[in-house]
Design a protein around this motif. Structure first.
Motif, PDB file in Angstrom:
ATOM      1  N   ASN A  45      11.136   1.355  -7.743  1.00 47.27           N
ATOM      2  CA  ASN A  45      12.288   2.143  -7.298  1.00 47.27           C
ATOM      3  C   ASN A  45      12.310   2.155  -5.770  1.00 47.27           C
ATOM      4  N   PRO A  46      13.391   2.636  -5.177  1.00 41.93           N
ATOM      5  CA  PRO A  46      13.477   2.607  -3.709  1.00 41.93           C
ATOM      6  C   PRO A  46      12.756   3.754  -3.006  1.00 41.93           C
ATOM      7  N   THR A  47      12.043   4.596  -3.729  1.00 39.94           N
ATOM      8  CA  THR A  47      11.435   5.778  -3.110  1.00 39.94           C
ATOM      9  C   THR A  47       9.916   5.734  -3.005  1.00 39.94           C
ATOM     10  N   ASP A  48       9.264   4.775  -3.607  1.00 39.45           N
ATOM     11  CA  ASP A  48       7.802   4.751  -3.632  1.00 39.45           C
ATOM     12  C   ASP A  48       7.178   3.818  -2.604  1.00 39.45           C
ATOM     13  N   CYS A  49       7.966   3.243  -1.714  1.00 40.48           N
ATOM     14  CA  CYS A  49       7.398   2.263  -0.776  1.00 40.48           C
ATOM     15  C   CYS A  49       6.341   2.897   0.122  1.00 40.48           C
ATOM     16  N   ASP A  50       6.508   4.173   0.489  1.00 38.73           N
ATOM     17  CA  ASP A  50       5.514   4.823   1.347  1.00 38.73           C
ATOM     18  C   ASP A  50       4.147   4.885   0.676  1.00 38.73           C
ATOM     19  N   ASN A  62     -10.444  -7.870   4.619  1.00 36.67           N
ATOM     20  CA  ASN A  62     -10.156  -9.247   5.009  1.00 36.67           C
ATOM     21  C   ASN A  62     -10.282 -10.233   3.857  1.00 36.67           C
ATOM     22  N   ARG A  63     -10.838  -9.787   2.763  1.00 38.90           N
ATOM     23  CA  ARG A  63     -10.958 -10.631   1.572  1.00 38.90           C
ATOM     24  C   ARG A  63      -9.787 -10.414   0.617  1.00 38.90           C
ATOM     25  N   GLY A  64      -8.854  -9.543   0.974  1.00 37.83           N
ATOM     26  CA  GLY A  64      -7.700  -9.285   0.115  1.00 37.83           C
ATOM     27  C   GLY A  64      -7.783  -7.922  -0.534  1.00 37.83           C
ATOM     28  N   LEU A  65      -7.045  -7.766  -1.603  1.00 39.25           N
ATOM     29  CA  LEU A  65      -7.049  -6.505  -2.347  1.00 39.25           C
ATOM     30  C   LEU A  65      -8.056  -6.597  -3.485  1.00 39.25           C
ATOM     31  N   PRO A  66      -8.959  -5.618  -3.594  1.00 36.86           N
ATOM     32  CA  PRO A  66      -9.943  -5.671  -4.672  1.00 36.86           C
ATOM     33  C   PRO A  66      -9.348  -5.399  -6.047  1.00 36.86           C
ATOM     34  N   ARG A  67      -8.201  -4.745  -6.059  1.00 37.21           N
ATOM     35  CA  ARG A  67      -7.511  -4.490  -7.333  1.00 37.21           C
ATOM     36  C   ARG A  67      -6.025  -4.312  -7.033  1.00 37.21           C
ATOM     37  N   ILE A  68      -5.228  -4.378  -8.082  1.00 41.77           N
ATOM     38  CA  ILE A  68      -3.791  -4.257  -7.872  1.00 41.77           C
ATOM     39  C   ILE A  68      -3.389  -2.786  -7.735  1.00 41.77           C
ATOM     40  N   ILE A  69      -2.278  -2.588  -7.113  1.00 40.87           N
ATOM     41  CA  ILE A  69      -1.706  -1.248  -7.001  1.00 40.87           C
ATOM     42  C   ILE A  69      -0.772  -1.093  -8.191  1.00 40.87           C
ATOM     43  N   ALA A  70      -1.064  -0.143  -9.042  1.00 41.85           N
ATOM     44  CA  ALA A  70      -0.352  -0.014 -10.312  1.00 41.85           C
ATOM     45  C   ALA A  70       0.860   0.903 -10.201  1.00 41.85           C
ATOM     46  N   ASN A  71       1.992   0.411 -10.673  1.00 34.36           N
ATOM     47  CA  ASN A  71       3.214   1.217 -10.673  1.00 34.36           C
ATOM     48  C   ASN A  71       3.065   2.472 -11.519  1.00 34.36           C
ATOM     49  N   ASP A  72       2.315   2.373 -12.605  1.00 35.55           N
ATOM     50  CA  ASP A  72       2.186   3.524 -13.495  1.00 35.55           C
ATOM     51  C   ASP A  72       1.234   4.597 -12.965  1.00 35.55           C
ATOM     52  N   LYS A  73       0.588   4.350 -11.825  1.00 34.03           N
ATOM     53  CA  LYS A  73      -0.325   5.339 -11.250  1.00 34.03           C
ATOM     54  C   LYS A  73       0.199   5.955  -9.956  1.00 34.03           C
ATOM     55  N   ILE A  75       2.178   8.447  -9.379  1.00 37.30           N
ATOM     56  CA  ILE A  75       2.100   9.917  -9.369  1.00 37.30           C
ATOM     57  C   ILE A  75       0.670  10.352  -9.049  1.00 37.30           C
ATOM     58  N   LYS A  76      -0.319   9.692  -9.632  1.00 36.39           N
ATOM     59  CA  LYS A  76      -1.723  10.034  -9.335  1.00 36.39           C
ATOM     60  C   LYS A  76      -2.060   9.724  -7.872  1.00 36.39           C
ATOM     61  N   TYR A  77      -1.542   8.617  -7.342  1.00 40.48           N
ATOM     62  CA  TYR A  77      -1.761   8.289  -5.930  1.00 40.48           C
ATOM     63  C   TYR A  77      -1.185   9.387  -5.040  1.00 40.48           C
ATOM     64  N   ARG A  78       0.021   9.854  -5.375  1.00 39.18           N
ATOM     65  CA  ARG A  78       0.659  10.928  -4.589  1.00 39.18           C
ATOM     66  C   ARG A  78      -0.161  12.214  -4.648  1.00 39.18           C
ATOM     67  N   GLU A  79      -0.619  12.589  -5.854  1.00 43.44           N
ATOM     68  CA  GLU A  79      -1.412  13.805  -6.014  1.00 43.44           C
ATOM     69  C   GLU A  79      -2.717  13.723  -5.219  1.00 43.44           C
ATOM     70  N   LEU A  82      -1.930  14.031  -1.455  1.00 41.81           N
ATOM     71  CA  LEU A  82      -1.597  15.420  -1.136  1.00 41.81           C
ATOM     72  C   LEU A  82      -2.857  16.278  -1.089  1.00 41.81           C
ATOM     73  N   THR A  83      -3.734  16.114  -2.059  1.00 46.15           N
ATOM     74  CA  THR A  83      -4.987  16.870  -2.089  1.00 46.15           C
ATOM     75  C   THR A  83      -5.839  16.559  -0.863  1.00 46.15           C
ATOM     76  N   GLN A  84      -5.936  15.292  -0.501  1.00 45.61           N
ATOM     77  CA  GLN A  84      -6.724  14.908   0.671  1.00 45.61           C
ATOM     78  C   GLN A  84      -6.150  15.522   1.943  1.00 45.61           C
ATOM     79  N   LEU A  85      -4.824  15.528   2.058  1.00 50.28           N
ATOM     80  CA  LEU A  85      -4.199  16.092   3.248  1.00 50.28           C
ATOM     81  C   LEU A  85      -4.403  17.602   3.334  1.00 50.28           C
ATOM     82  N   ILE A  86      -4.255  18.286   2.212  1.00 53.40           N
ATOM     83  CA  ILE A  86      -4.422  19.746   2.210  1.00 53.40           C
ATOM     84  C   ILE A  86      -5.877  20.135   2.460  1.00 53.40           C
ATOM     85  N   MET A  87      -6.802  19.444   1.821  1.00 48.97           N
ATOM     86  CA  MET A  87      -8.215  19.814   1.897  1.00 48.97           C
ATOM     87  C   MET A  87      -8.917  19.313   3.155  1.00 48.97           C
ATOM     88  N   SER A  88      -8.290  18.484   3.926  1.00 49.14           N
ATOM     89  CA  SER A  88      -8.927  17.910   5.109  1.00 49.14           C
ATOM     90  C   SER A  88      -9.368  19.008   6.079  1.00 49.14           C
TER      91      SER A  88
END
Length: 103
Positions: A45-50, A62-73, A75-79, A82-88
């Motif tokens: 979608n056009p809203t998840d690019c960030d 420098n060796r690339g991505l160790p795993r793929i970034i999953a579209n179905d996750k 929401i978990k990435y956002r949560e 957010l937790t890291q930013l609040i708890m910092s």
């Protein structure tokens, strides 16, 4: 050398040309660098690019991505972010967030 340094150097060169500033700095031979264009998952979608950009920067080496970034996750990435930013410990208004959650 990382792609971020290369992009910075290109940005500085373009800006100095546009505004007419001639800085004294060594020129860079761009043939010395290996350019890597990783295959990455496109957001659905056009809203998840960030979140995809942040996750890409967290995972990139420098060796690339160790795993793929999953579209179905996304929401978990956002949560998690957010937790890291609040708890910092560097979050100067962390206590205000806690107080507003209690109300």
């Amino acid at each position: 050398m990382s792609i971020f340094i290369i992009l910075y150097c290109v940005k500085v060169n373009v800006l100095s040309t546009v505004i007419g500033i001639q800085e004294r700095r060594p020129s860079m031979d761009m043939t010395e660098f290996e350019f890597v264009v990783p295959k990455v998952v496109q957001q659905l979608n056009p809203t998840d690019c960030d979140i995809f950009v942040i996750k890409f920067m967290q995972l990139w080496s420098n060796r690339g991505l160790p795993r793929i970034i999953a579209n179905d996750k996304v929401i978990k990435y956002r949560e998690k972010l957010l937790t890291q930013l609040i708890m910092s410990p560097k979050n100067e208004v962390r206590e205000n967030v806690y107080q507003s959650m209690d109300q």
